[in-house]
Design a protein around this motif. Structure first.
Motif, short mmCIF file in Angstrom:
data_model
loop_
_atom_site.label_atom_id
_atom_site.label_comp_id
_atom_site.label_asym_id
_atom_site.label_seq_id
_atom_site.Cartn_x
_atom_site.Cartn_y
_atom_site.Cartn_z
N TRP A 1 36.97 6.14 34.34
CA TRP A 1 36.06 5.09 35.15
C TRP A 1 35.16 4.61 34.37
CZ3 TRP A 1 31.08 6.39 36.16
CH2 TRP A 1 30.56 7.79 35.82
N ILE A 2 34.54 3.59 34.81
CA ILE A 2 33.39 3.04 34.03
C ILE A 2 32.45 2.46 35.25
CG2 ILE A 2 32.28 1.06 32.63
CD1 ILE A 2 34.05 3.19 31.00
N ALA A 3 31.15 2.68 35.11
CA ALA A 3 30.17 2.17 36.07
C ALA A 3 30.05 0.80 36.13
CB ALA A 3 28.79 2.75 35.67
N ARG A 4 29.88 0.28 37.29
CA ARG A 4 30.24 -1.21 37.52
C ARG A 4 29.38 -2.17 36.56
NH1 ARG A 4 30.76 -4.00 43.40
NH2 ARG A 4 31.57 -5.75 42.86
N PRO A 5 28.35 -1.79 36.23
CA PRO A 5 27.28 -2.53 35.04
C PRO A 5 28.14 -2.89 33.92
CG PRO A 5 25.78 -1.21 36.19
CD PRO A 5 27.22 -0.74 36.73
N TYR A 6 29.01 -2.00 33.66
CA TYR A 6 29.64 -2.14 32.31
C TYR A 6 31.06 -2.44 32.27
CZ TYR A 6 25.28 0.46 31.32
OH TYR A 6 24.11 1.25 31.30
N TRP A 7 31.40 -2.86 33.22
CA TRP A 7 32.73 -3.59 33.54
C TRP A 7 33.04 -4.64 32.58
CZ3 TRP A 7 34.21 -3.58 39.37
CH2 TRP A 7 34.02 -2.52 39.92
N GLY A 8 34.26 -4.78 31.78
CA GLY A 8 34.43 -6.05 31.10
C GLY A 8 33.90 -5.94 29.62
N LEU A 9 33.30 -4.77 29.15
CA LEU A 9 32.84 -4.71 27.73
C LEU A 9 33.67 -3.83 27.07
CD1 LEU A 9 29.11 -3.82 28.96
CD2 LEU A 9 30.05 -5.98 28.42
N GLY A 10 34.72 -3.47 27.49
CA GLY A 10 35.89 -2.87 26.46
C GLY A 10 35.66 -1.33 26.28
N PHE A 11 34.76 -0.64 27.29
CA PHE A 11 34.15 0.59 27.17
C PHE A 11 35.50 1.56 27.49
CE2 PHE A 11 29.44 -0.07 27.56
CZ PHE A 11 29.21 -0.40 26.26
N ALA A 12 36.10 1.13 28.56
CA ALA A 12 37.25 1.85 29.19
C ALA A 12 38.50 2.07 27.97
CB ALA A 12 37.98 1.40 30.17
N THR A 13 38.63 1.01 27.36
CA THR A 13 39.72 0.87 26.30
C THR A 13 39.46 1.79 24.88
OG1 THR A 13 40.18 -1.39 27.08
CG2 THR A 13 41.05 -0.76 24.57
N GLU A 14 38.02 1.69 24.66
CA GLU A 14 37.35 2.39 23.30
C GLU A 14 37.71 3.81 23.70
OE1 GLU A 14 33.32 2.38 20.81
OE2 GLU A 14 33.79 0.32 21.97
N ALA A 15 37.08 4.18 24.96
CA ALA A 15 37.03 5.73 25.28
C ALA A 15 38.51 6.29 25.22
CB ALA A 15 36.40 5.96 26.53
N GLY A 16 39.50 5.37 26.10
CA GLY A 16 40.90 5.61 26.18
C GLY A 16 41.44 5.95 24.83
N ARG A 17 41.18 4.96 23.89
CA ARG A 17 41.87 5.13 22.51
C ARG A 17 41.47 6.41 21.95
NH1 ARG A 17 40.91 -0.89 21.02
NH2 ARG A 17 43.14 -1.71 21.76
N GLN A 18 40.03 6.99 22.18
CA GLN A 18 39.56 8.20 21.39
C GLN A 18 40.32 9.17 22.19
OE1 GLN A 18 37.82 8.27 18.73
NE2 GLN A 18 38.10 10.40 18.60
N LEU A 19 40.33 9.24 23.48
CA LEU A 19 41.16 10.21 24.20
C LEU A 19 42.43 10.47 23.89
CD1 LEU A 19 40.69 12.37 26.51
CD2 LEU A 19 41.26 10.53 28.28
N LEU A 20 43.17 9.40 23.61
CA LEU A 20 44.41 9.57 23.13
C LEU A 20 44.74 10.24 21.78
CD1 LEU A 20 45.96 5.84 24.30
CD2 LEU A 20 46.65 8.24 25.21
N ARG A 21 43.85 9.75 20.92
CA ARG A 21 43.69 10.76 19.53
C ARG A 21 43.49 11.99 19.65
NH1 ARG A 21 40.15 5.82 18.08
NH2 ARG A 21 41.63 4.18 17.43
N ILE A 22 42.86 12.43 20.60
CA ILE A 22 42.41 13.82 20.96
C ILE A 22 43.65 14.52 21.27
CG2 ILE A 22 41.06 15.44 22.41
CD1 ILE A 22 38.80 13.27 22.26
N ALA A 23 44.30 13.88 22.40
CA ALA A 23 45.53 14.36 22.98
C ALA A 23 46.53 14.59 21.85
CB ALA A 23 46.06 13.43 23.88
N ARG A 24 46.64 13.63 20.99
CA ARG A 24 47.53 13.85 19.87
C ARG A 24 47.17 14.90 18.76
NH1 ARG A 24 49.31 11.33 22.93
NH2 ARG A 24 50.33 13.26 23.63
N ALA A 25 45.87 14.95 18.45
CA ALA A 25 45.39 16.03 17.61
C ALA A 25 45.64 17.38 18.26
CB ALA A 25 43.78 15.79 17.54
N MET A 26 45.62 17.51 19.63
CA MET A 26 45.89 18.89 20.37
C MET A 26 47.48 18.95 20.29
SD MET A 26 42.85 18.65 23.34
CE MET A 26 43.31 19.92 24.00
N HIS A 27 48.44 18.20 20.02
CA HIS A 27 49.75 18.24 20.09
C HIS A 27 50.17 18.08 21.87
CE1 HIS A 27 49.95 18.36 15.81
NE2 HIS A 27 49.09 19.58 16.08
#
Length: 198
Positions: free
Chosen positions: A92-118
């Motif tokens: 989730w992203i706080a409303r003032p920060y919608w549309g700035l790409g933060f969800a995508t940027e955080a999501g990519r990092q979360l996926l990298r963490i998931a892959r590193a954790m197998h």
């Protein structure tokens, strides 16, 4: 566990974060798009969330923007068991920060963490009246399964149609679909409605 991206810091939540968490998530427009968060959401709810134990195999982070001044809490993301026991990514992203790409940027990092954790491939979903979340999932390389399920939302006080996604074969890092540049975000919404009607 901590992680940094170009603009963000992902870290576990601490008790001291409760006031900032309540301010960031405490809008109905944000909470209604989540399954487990109650509405209204205040400091007491934030304290309860931050007191929950964290399973090390299911990382959970608060998202802080670390550009221009002191870090600001702008959202949250994590991996948790879905309704059928599969691992599911949420954010989730706080409303003032919608549309700035933060969800995508955080999501990519979360996926990298998931892959590193197998971890096994993740699932995800979004309520169909929140098509912007579907756009984020596509940018992260998730694919629509073609299924729509009724999922309970604590904030809504009932079930709502949820479009289901499965993780693809990448982290979406080469997908380019900036939210501010989308020509027709309503196309995603129309597609989700078509899936419900099918």
């Amino acid at each position: 566990m901590f992680a940094r991206t170009e603009r963000l810091l992902l870290r576990p939540g601490w008790q001291e974060d409760a006031p900032a968490l309540a301010r960031a998530i405490g809008e109905e427009a944000v909470v209604r798009n989540l399954a487990r968060a109650p509405w209204p959401y205040g400091e007491e709810e934030a304290q309860k969330f931050l007191n929950q134990p964290i399973d090390p195999t299911q990382p959970r982070f608060l998202i802080f923007a670390r550009t221009v001044g002191a870090p600001r809490l702008v959202g949250g993301c994590g991996i948790s068991p879905g309704p059928e026991g599969e691992l599911e990514m949420g954010y989730w992203i706080a409303r003032p920060y919608w549309g700035l790409g933060f969800a995508t940027e955080a999501g990519r990092q979360l996926l990298r963490i998931a892959r590193a954790m197998h971890l096994p491939k993740l699932s995800a979903g979004h309520f169909v009246d929140n098509p912007a979340s579907g756009a984020v999932l596509r940018k992260l390389g998730f694919r629509p399964t073609g299924k729509v399920a009724q999922r309970y939302s604590v904030a809504r006080g009932g079930k709502a149609a949820c479009a289901l996604f499965e993780e693809g074969d990448g982290d979406g890092s080469n997908a380019v679909t900036p939210m501010r540049g989308r020509i027709d975000i309503d196309a995603d919404f129309r597609e989700e409605i078509r899936l419900i009607a099918a």
